[in-house]
Write a protein that holds these residues in place. Sequence first.
Motif, PDB file in Angstrom:
ATOM      1  N   GLU A  46       0.833  -1.200   0.000  1.00 42.63           N
ATOM      2  CA  GLU A  46       0.000   0.000   0.000  1.00 42.63           C
ATOM      3  C   GLU A  46       0.869   1.253   0.000  1.00 42.63           C
ATOM      4  O   GLU A  46       1.910   1.301   0.652  1.00 42.63           O
ATOM      5  CB  GLU A  46      -0.919   0.013   1.226  1.00 42.63           C
ATOM      6  N   LYS A  47       0.420   2.278  -0.701  1.00 42.04           N
ATOM      7  CA  LYS A  47       1.169   3.530  -0.765  1.00 42.04           C
ATOM      8  C   LYS A  47       1.042   4.291   0.554  1.00 42.04           C
ATOM      9  O   LYS A  47      -0.024   4.287   1.176  1.00 42.04           O
ATOM     10  CB  LYS A  47       0.643   4.395  -1.911  1.00 42.04           C
ATOM     11  N   PRO A  48       2.113   4.917   0.981  1.00 39.23           N
ATOM     12  CA  PRO A  48       2.036   5.733   2.197  1.00 39.23           C
ATOM     13  C   PRO A  48       1.001   6.849   2.026  1.00 39.23           C
ATOM     14  O   PRO A  48       0.877   7.431   0.952  1.00 39.23           O
ATOM     15  CB  PRO A  48       3.452   6.294   2.333  1.00 39.23           C
ATOM     16  N   GLU A  49       0.257   7.105   3.096  1.00 38.39           N
ATOM     17  CA  GLU A  49      -0.778   8.138   3.031  1.00 38.39           C
ATOM     18  C   GLU A  49      -0.771   8.939   4.327  1.00 38.39           C
ATOM     19  O   GLU A  49      -0.872   8.381   5.420  1.00 38.39           O
ATOM     20  CB  GLU A  49      -2.147   7.509   2.816  1.00 38.39           C
ATOM     21  N   THR A  50      -0.635  10.244   4.191  1.00 36.80           N
ATOM     22  CA  THR A  50      -0.665  11.123   5.351  1.00 36.80           C
ATOM     23  C   THR A  50      -2.082  11.637   5.566  1.00 36.80           C
ATOM     24  O   THR A  50      -2.713  12.146   4.631  1.00 36.80           O
ATOM     25  CB  THR A  50       0.295  12.311   5.171  1.00 36.80           C
ATOM     26  N   VAL A  51      -2.595  11.480   6.776  1.00 40.72           N
ATOM     27  CA  VAL A  51      -3.979  11.853   7.074  1.00 40.72           C
ATOM     28  C   VAL A  51      -4.028  12.651   8.374  1.00 40.72           C
ATOM     29  O   VAL A  51      -3.091  12.617   9.183  1.00 40.72           O
ATOM     30  CB  VAL A  51      -4.879  10.613   7.203  1.00 40.72           C
ATOM     31  N   THR A  52      -5.111  13.371   8.558  1.00 37.52           N
ATOM     32  CA  THR A  52      -5.378  13.997   9.846  1.00 37.52           C
ATOM     33  C   THR A  52      -6.128  12.986  10.707  1.00 37.52           C
ATOM     34  O   THR A  52      -6.928  12.199  10.207  1.00 37.52           O
ATOM     35  CB  THR A  52      -6.219  15.269   9.691  1.00 37.52           C
ATOM     36  N   TYR A  53      -5.858  12.992  11.982  1.00 32.63           N
ATOM     37  CA  TYR A  53      -6.519  12.066  12.892  1.00 32.63           C
ATOM     38  C   TYR A  53      -6.969  12.814  14.126  1.00 32.63           C
ATOM     39  O   TYR A  53      -6.644  13.987  14.324  1.00 32.63           O
ATOM     40  CB  TYR A  53      -5.568  10.925  13.266  1.00 32.63           C
ATOM     41  N   ARG A  54      -7.739  12.149  14.939  1.00 30.64           N
ATOM     42  CA  ARG A  54      -8.158  12.761  16.205  1.00 30.64           C
ATOM     43  C   ARG A  54      -7.813  11.830  17.366  1.00 30.64           C
ATOM     44  O   ARG A  54      -7.925  10.608  17.253  1.00 30.64           O
ATOM     45  CB  ARG A  54      -9.651  13.065  16.199  1.00 30.64           C
ATOM     46  N   PRO A  55      -7.387  12.396  18.462  1.00 30.27           N
ATOM     47  CA  PRO A  55      -7.085  11.572  19.644  1.00 30.27           C
ATOM     48  C   PRO A  55      -8.373  11.094  20.303  1.00 30.27           C
ATOM     49  O   PRO A  55      -9.416  11.739  20.217  1.00 30.27           O
ATOM     50  CB  PRO A  55      -6.315  12.536  20.555  1.00 30.27           C
TER      51      PRO A  55
END
Length: 337
Positions: A176-185
């Motif tokens: 799978e290609k690396p993917e930068t995402v926003t996340y929440r704690p």
Amino acid sequence: MTGQLVLMKMAMGRYPAVDAAVPGTVLFEACKNYFKDKSAIAYVVGAAVSSDSMVDPSNAIYIADLEDAGQVLSLLLVRGDPKRAIPAFVNPRSRSVVQSRPDDPGYVPGASCHVVISKQEIAAGNDQGRFRTVVEQTRGIGRALVKDFLTLLLKRFAEDHPDRFIAEKKRKRKNEKPETVTYRPTVRFHPQMNGNLKKDLEEGRIGGFKLTRGSTKFRGEADEPALQRLDVQLQARIAPTNDFSKVKRLVDHVRQTLKVISFESLNVELVDDSGHRIDSVSTATIGIENLDDADMRYCKTVTIPDHGGEAAECYSAFHPPTKKFAAKCLQNAEYWK
């Protein structure tokens, strides 16, 4: 004034799953920031919480008091609940009852709950990275509501500071290609296990396990009553043991041996002293996957000493004896063995 405190360990999570560690300081910062600007509030809708005040602004939970002292963060949560019974006073001599209802319609019955969290991470063992947490048992403010309320504050905090919550999404497969995402704690609660689990094991009250699968492939003829579900079960009785890890290894071995069968559920079965199943209690069967890490039915409780005085259900500031005793519980090593 007496009551019960529940002992748990708080852990920080993240959604979706990303390669990032969320420090506990994020929760502490969010609580302090929203308490300071008087916006640490959420609205209760059924069993869930919402940030939408249009649903029912009177059914709400909020931080009424907060203290950040050294290695302890103390929160006083207050919930207004229009469905809660209205407090009343009775005079047994005159046999009269006086309802404690204020004239202002904006008031609804309420309750308070102390939440005291250690800011010192657990350094080793299975609970490494978690934080000792003490929650007052309060009718109407359960542990699930406390957890969901804190998670909602964290969601708001992530939305207000999106640049602080960016990480690489975890890949399920190497290609799978690396993917930068926003996340929440997020926040999770894990019970501090009490002595009952060890006692149940030693006395043979956990006497077996049950594997269950369901099949709906056969439904019968069109004009005949349809067979909606067919359960296939495997039940096993085991010798009493005082090491629950051995029970888990045994069940895993059986499940692996029968891996061609897709079992839908896996439960540990509690039995009474005569070997019969306990059908009249909620702990008759417990999901083995979550028993030692998330099942609150084996959560340790501590009785709050009676400090005298009236036992108020709701107040706008900390009850000092309760807060002080809860902080002491965090430091009592005997409670956390």
